[in-house]
Scaffold this active site. Structure first.
Site, mmCIF file in Angstrom:
data_model
loop_
_atom_site.group_PDB
_atom_site.id
_atom_site.type_symbol
_atom_site.label_atom_id
_atom_site.label_comp_id
_atom_site.label_asym_id
_atom_site.label_seq_id
_atom_site.Cartn_x
_atom_site.Cartn_y
_atom_site.Cartn_z
ATOM 1 N N ASP A 200 66.381 -13.472 42.811
ATOM 2 C CA ASP A 200 65.481 -13.110 43.897
ATOM 3 C C ASP A 200 66.230 -13.055 45.230
ATOM 4 O O ASP A 200 67.031 -13.945 45.532
ATOM 5 C CB ASP A 200 64.390 -14.196 43.949
ATOM 6 C CG ASP A 200 63.232 -13.817 44.833
ATOM 7 O OD1 ASP A 200 62.600 -12.778 44.571
ATOM 8 O OD2 ASP A 200 62.958 -14.563 45.800
ATOM 9 N N GLU A 255 68.416 -8.907 42.998
ATOM 10 C CA GLU A 255 67.549 -8.119 43.875
ATOM 11 C C GLU A 255 68.224 -8.042 45.242
ATOM 12 O O GLU A 255 68.286 -9.031 45.963
ATOM 13 C CB GLU A 255 66.167 -8.775 44.008
ATOM 14 C CG GLU A 255 65.232 -7.912 44.831
ATOM 15 C CD GLU A 255 64.058 -8.670 45.428
ATOM 16 O OE1 GLU A 255 62.998 -8.065 45.603
ATOM 17 O OE2 GLU A 255 64.194 -9.867 45.748
HETATM 18 C C1 NOJ Z 1 61.077 -10.889 46.122
HETATM 19 C C2 NOJ Z 1 60.047 -11.039 45.062
HETATM 20 O O1 NOJ Z 1 60.119 -9.932 44.199
HETATM 21 C C3 NOJ Z 1 58.723 -11.151 45.763
HETATM 22 O O2 NOJ Z 1 57.634 -11.090 44.881
HETATM 23 C C4 NOJ Z 1 58.713 -12.430 46.542
HETATM 24 O O3 NOJ Z 1 57.534 -12.506 47.307
HETATM 25 C C5 NOJ Z 1 59.902 -12.522 47.472
HETATM 26 N N1 NOJ Z 1 61.126 -12.100 46.878
HETATM 27 C C6 NOJ Z 1 60.087 -13.927 47.962
HETATM 28 O O4 NOJ Z 1 60.547 -14.743 46.931
#
Ligand code: NOJ
Length: 510
Positions: A200, A255
């Site tokens: 993440d 990500e």
């Molecule tokens: C990216 C995640 O995909 C999302 O759902 C989340 O709210 C944020 N990061 C914070 O962790």
């Protein structure tokens, strides 16, 4: 060196709250996933990424982690996890868990300690700054709402940083104890046998120590889409060394939410950072052939010299592409982009049903980021409970769930689910589609077309043509139609015609 498994693989994201319940509840759980693995095998995907199921107050539906090494009772327990992992492996499916290293919940014992006093040994595990209650330390904006990325702590009279909700304080990766703690979390799951992590907001973990203001031209954009510092790369290299110290090609799929493919590419490092990185500019690209050709070129130009691309059109943070593109015909044709372009596709559960976002009336909105529509529960059957044992799940059902559900689509060979299945099977049988080089074909107009060449050099190539226009197009290509988005003419010689908002996959004539 043999190609690592994740280059050939098709990934499938499961949002566990919304996938399936094993106990007739409005929210899904881990045993619910295990009970529905047949569907994944039927579809033919190779790897599953599960969004967070850890202990969490659920302020951000699990992305606010209060214990990285335990399962929230909402989803089951660690034994359920171990059973699910074993079941996946027994069926030839790899399993990735979601690592959330940038922040924790404000209820995590680390933050409770950190917040308890300025002298606490964990104070420096988070990012605290002096100031006065009326002026945050800099102009950074949090995600989800245009509010400062800082919250004033009355008791200890300092600000703490949070790129997301105030309930998600950012960890301080400049502190080696934090790095070690997060490596411990990684070891915990790797030792259990997971095949890797989706990581993440991995581009967020390192912070410029000066915490410089967002420059005027970017003011208002959340820091979560801007943070891009050298410190982060060092931390990712550390994660990579750890993952590579395990056997079995464990994978790091990060990500990197920077809206520049050129910047995303840097997170592959020199083959020593992420194995795979999400590249979101294509997800933000409308149904427009010139724009798509540009995205494909950008990806080739920037990502290919560094690493292996990924393709994603939907996930739990964005309106589903079936809704964005506005028709099932387009969603069907888009499947050829995902599964035909060079790189690893990541599908989002439910897109294989052509699900649209649910309409969520104001009184049922629960997500602070307004992302409820794409998180609607998966309809497994056409019955009023759609296979959940409750008529009301945590969010409204997606549109037309009476007809648009797994059971109905599996029974109907003309469904979009069968199209996904055929394309995945054809991809799996084709080294050209899995690993072959890619050449954009300049057919102009509303057409996006490319050729994938067989790595064996035996000429067993593939060609994909996507017509994003409203008119049928004529194409000067010959060959055999392997898959067509409307199911027409498969197994027959290509007529040269591609209908509006349609796509074909061909074995070109030699
Ligand atoms: C990216 C995640 O995909 C999302 O759902 C989340 O709210 C944020 N990061 C914070 O962790």
């Amino acid at each position: 060196m043999p190609e690592p498994w994740w280059r050939r693989a098709v990934f499938y994201q499961i949002y566990p709250r919304s996938f399936a319940t094993s106990r007739n509840r409005p929210t899904g759980d881990l045993p619910g996933i295990e009970q529905h693995l047949d569907h994944l095998n039927w579809l033919g995907v190779d790897a599953v990424w599960i969004s967070p199921f850890y202990r969490s107050p659920q302020a951000d539906f699990g992305y606010d982690v209060a214990d990285h090494c335990d399962v929230d009772p909402l989803f089951g327990d660690l034994e359920d996890f171990d059973r699910l992992l074993a079941a996946c492996h027994a069926r030839g499916l790899r399993l990735l868990v979601d690592l959330v290293p940038n922040h924790t919940s404000d209820q995590h014992p680390w933050f409770l300690a950190s917040r308890s006093s300025r002298d606490d040994p964990k104070r420096d595990w988070y990012i605290w700054r002096d100031g006065t209650p009326d002026t945050p330390p800099n102009n950074w904006v949090a995600a989800f709402a245009p509010v400062p990325a800082w919250t004033w702590d009355e008791a200890t009279e300092q600000w703490y940083l949070h790129l997301f909700l105030p309930q998600q304080p950012d960890l301080n990766w400049a502190n080696p104890e934090v790095v070690e703690a997060m490596h411990g979390v990684m070891r915990f799951w790797l030792d259990r046998g997971v095949d890797g992590f989706r990581i993440d907001v991995v581009h967020g973990i390192g912070k410029d120590p000066d915490l410089p203001d967002t420059p005027p031209e970017l003011v208002g954009l959340p820091q979560a889409v801007l943070n891009d510092t050298p410190q982060t790369h060092e931390h990712i290299r550390g994660m990579r060394r750890l993952a590579d110290s395990y056997d079995g090609d464990r994978v790091l799929l990060g990500e990197v939410y920077l809206l520049s493919t050129e910047r995303v590419a840097t997170y592959y490092g020199d083959g020593d950072e992420l194995h795979l990185a999400f590249n979101f500019p294509p997800l933000h690209t409308p149904w427009d052939a010139a724009r798509w050709r540009q995205q494909i070129e950008d990806t080739a130009r920037h990502i290919e010299p560094r690493g292996w691309p990924t393709w994603v059109l939907s996930n739990h943070d964005h309106v589903r592409h079936r809704s964005r593109y506005g028709s099932e015909a387009r969603a069907r044709a888009a499947t050829f982009l995902l599964l035909g372009l060079r790189g690893t596709p990541v599908l989002y559960a439910g897109e294989e049903l052509g699900l649209e976002d649910a309409e969520v009336p104001p009184e049922r909105v629960v997500d602070p980021g307004g992302r409820d529509g794409c998180r609607a529960p998966i309809p497994w059957t056409g019955a009023p409970d759609h296979g959940w044992g409750v008529t009301d799940a945590w969010l409204p059902w997606p549109p037309d769930a009476d007809e648009r559900n797994v059971e109905a689509q599996v029974a109907d060979p003309s469904s979009i689910a069968h199209l996904y299945r055929r394309l995945i099977a054809v991809r799996k049988a084709s080294p050209a589609l899995q690993l072959g080089d890619q050449e954009l074909l300049d057919l102009g107009g509303d057409l996006v077309a490319w050729r994938r060449t067989s790595p064996a050099g035996d000429g067993d190539d593939r060609v994909v043509v996507v017509n994003m226009g409203a008119e049928a197009a004529r194409v000067d290509l010959s060959g055999t139609v392997l898959v067509a988005s409307d199911g027409e003419g498969e197994g027959e010689p290509f007529t040269g015609k591609v209908g509006p908002d349609s796509a074909v996959l061909l074995r070109p004539a030699p």
